[in-house]
Scaffold this active site. Structure first.
Site, PDB file in Angstrom:
ATOM      1  N   LEU A   1       3.298   6.689  -1.892  1.00 13.36           N
ATOM      2  CA  LEU A   1       4.549   7.391  -2.382  1.00 13.36           C
ATOM      3  C   LEU A   1       4.762   7.785  -4.042  1.00 13.36           C
ATOM      4  O   LEU A   1       5.802   8.690  -4.302  1.00 13.36           O
ATOM      5  CB  LEU A   1       5.831   6.249  -2.178  1.00 13.36           C
TER       6      LEU A   1
ATOM      7  N   PHE B   1       0.683  -1.176   0.000  1.00 13.16           N
ATOM      8  CA  PHE B   1       0.158   0.044   0.047  1.00 13.16           C
ATOM      9  C   PHE B   1       1.010   1.363   0.096  1.00 13.16           C
ATOM     10  O   PHE B   1       0.444   2.218  -0.233  1.00 13.16           O
ATOM     11  CB  PHE B   1      -0.835   0.001   1.123  1.00 13.16           C
ATOM     12  N   LYS B   2       2.105   1.172   0.493  1.00 13.64           N
ATOM     13  CA  LYS B   2       2.991   2.241   0.498  1.00 13.64           C
ATOM     14  C   LYS B   2       2.994   2.959  -0.863  1.00 13.64           C
ATOM     15  O   LYS B   2       3.310   4.216  -1.079  1.00 13.64           O
ATOM     16  CB  LYS B   2       4.238   2.120   0.839  1.00 13.64           C
ATOM     17  N   ASP B   3       2.843   2.199  -2.039  1.00 12.36           N
ATOM     18  CA  ASP B   3       2.829   2.873  -3.464  1.00 12.36           C
ATOM     19  C   ASP B   3       1.746   4.139  -3.360  1.00 12.36           C
ATOM     20  O   ASP B   3       1.983   4.923  -4.181  1.00 12.36           O
ATOM     21  CB  ASP B   3       2.632   1.765  -4.358  1.00 12.36           C
TER      22      ASP B   3
END
Ligand SMILES: *Cc1c(COP(=O)(O)O)cnc(C)c1O
Length: 467
Positions: free
Chosen positions: A116, A111-113
């Site tokens: 970011l 989920f960090k995409d």
């Protein structure tokens, strides 16, 4: 929109400044001076909109005049155009009241995409305006490093130096970083643990010989713009399930308290949320804090959900600030005492306020495996260990059975194939779009676990801020 520090003694910043900043100068974290507020009609009007349109509406008040609406939409289209699913973050139904919100369709499968990819574009835009060069330095135990590298690779005016502990991250995680071959990406494998790498990064942020010459910045979840981008999917999911006309609960696999804090922000902005479930693994400092008022650190136990293996949750300070009535002086004193004793007690008024919205639940390895098998047997869904902790908490926490619960699925199962196979017997395959990961060449520099070696490498390879 102005941003203020949780410790009350740093200057207020605008959105452009807060995006490029790391920690506030007083050691605090930046938060919006006030939360924008959406009416029920504003939220009802989100039904049926694309992810990008919801993103523009939710983020515009935070961005203020740093970007006009067309610029913001253009950046969102670029960032979310790289996701492999047309819905960007699709909802999947598991049973009559349980849903999964799949946040892992971005380039690096976690989920960090979501945050970011947008942050990389914001950096590039703002650095071009300021004619400044930025050096991003970070330490990673896996997911943040690969998402940050993918988002920043090839971008103008920014270099990224990412430290990882040599031999201590998975092959998929390492290759997602080391096979990115653009000249502005520098992977450093250090001899030592993640904590050693993290300690070196912290030291570098306080080293005047470095900070006088280079403009160094962080991409971990203390960055406000990351949290802002995560607020979007709470609105997007709720409006698909009948919000604002009915309440929704969310269960969030939690480590640094960034993702669930974004849910709190959504609620403060007017989204009707029944409960936010803070799901932890056996590293349960947040569960102890929210259920018993005991925020005290122990030692980290490594688990099959490594992105939740934390001792201290940096974003918890943002909630504490609100629980203290947004009093920066009180928050600063509280954090200073905690940094000394590694122990903090929440008083009953703070606990009562928090429990109006938050429920916490600690999930042990057996229950995690059970949730993976349940998702597989009952709904045909293969889920990763982090998502399974969220699902187990959603199933076992004390909740109103009439309210739908959305579990945030934070990683693609193929990122953690061994743990998934142990629990379900199924070995998930990497999606085709990253399928040649094991054929690409790797590039990284191995350094001893000594601060001076790392500092020497970074200062020799980074570009000064005015360069
Ligand atoms: C980072 C991460 C988490 C924890 O999110 P926080 O915002 O740190 O609470 C959970 N699951 C996965 C897969 C992650 O990468």
């Amino acid at each position: 929109m102005d941003y203020i520090s949780t410790r009350g003694a740093a200057p207020a910043l605008n959105f452009e400044q807060v995006t490029l900043a790391g920690l506030a100068g007083d050691g605090g974290l930046y938060v919006p001076a006030n939360f924008p507020s959406f009416s029920r009609a504003d939220i009802a009007a989100m039904a049926g909109l694309s992810y990008v349109e919801v993103a523009v509406r939710v983020m515009q008040p935070f961005v203020g005049d740093a970007l006009d609406e067309a610029e913001l939409r253009d950046l969102c289209e670029q960032a979310y155009g790289r996701f492999a699913h047309a819905a960007v973050t699709p909802l999947v139904q598991l049973d009559g009241r349980q849903w999964l919100l799949e946040l892992f369709h971005g380039p690096t499968l976690a989920f960090k995409d979501v945050a970011l990819q947008l942050l990389g574009l914001l950096f590039e835009k703002f650095l071009a305006r300021q004619d400044k060069h930025l050096t991003v330095v970070g330490a990673t135990s896996g997911d943040t490093g690969s998402a940050a590298i993918d988002a920043l690779a090839g971008r103008d005016k920014v270099d990224i130096f990412m430290l990882h502990p040599h031999g201590r991250i998975s092959d998929v995680q390492r290759r997602q970083m080391t096979t990115v071959r653009t000249p502005n990406v520098h992977n450093i494998a250090i001899e030592g643990s993640f904590d050693d790498a993290q300690a070196m990064v912290k030291r570098m942020f306080a080293d005047r010989e470095v900070t006088d010459r280079f403009s160094i910045s962080a991409v971990n979840s203390i960055n406000w713009a990351r949290l802002m981008a995560q607020v979007v999917y709470y609105f997007y999911a709720a409006s698909q399930l009948g919000g604002p006309h009915r309440k929704i609960s969310f269960s969030v696999p939690t480590g640094n308290f960034g993702d669930v804090f974004a849910g709190y922000v959504a609620e403060r902005m007017g989204l009707p949320i029944e409960r936010l479930i803070v799901a932890t693994n056996v590293n349960d400092i947040l569960h102890r804090a929210l259920s018993a008022g005991d925020y005290s650190t122990g030692t980290v136990t490594p688990t099959a959900a490594p992105s939740m293996d934390i001792q201290v949750s940096s974003n918890f300070e943002r909630l504490l600030f609100d629980l203290e009535g947004r009093d920066g002086g009180k928050t600063a004193a509280r954090m200073a005492a905690f940094e000394q004793s590694r122990n903090m007690q929440l008083d009953s008024s703070m606990r009562d306020q928090a429990s109006a919205l938050f429920t916490s639940h600690r999930v042990d390895p057996d229950d995690m495996a059970l949730a993976m098998r349940w998702a597989q047997d009952r709904a045909g869904q293969v889920i990763d260990p982090h998502s399974a902790i969220g699902l187990s908490a959603a199933q076992n926490a004390d909740l109103d059975p009439a309210v739908p619960v959305v579990t945030l699925a934070t990683a693609h199962p193929a990122k953690f194939p061994d743990a998934v196979e142990r629990a379900t017997g199924i070995r998930p395959a990497l999606p085709r779009r990253v399928g040649d990961l094991f054929d690409r060449d790797e590039k990284y520099t191995k350094l001893p676990g000594e601060y001076d070696a790392v500092k020497q490498f970074i200062t020799a390879n980074a570009t000064p801020s005015d360069g």
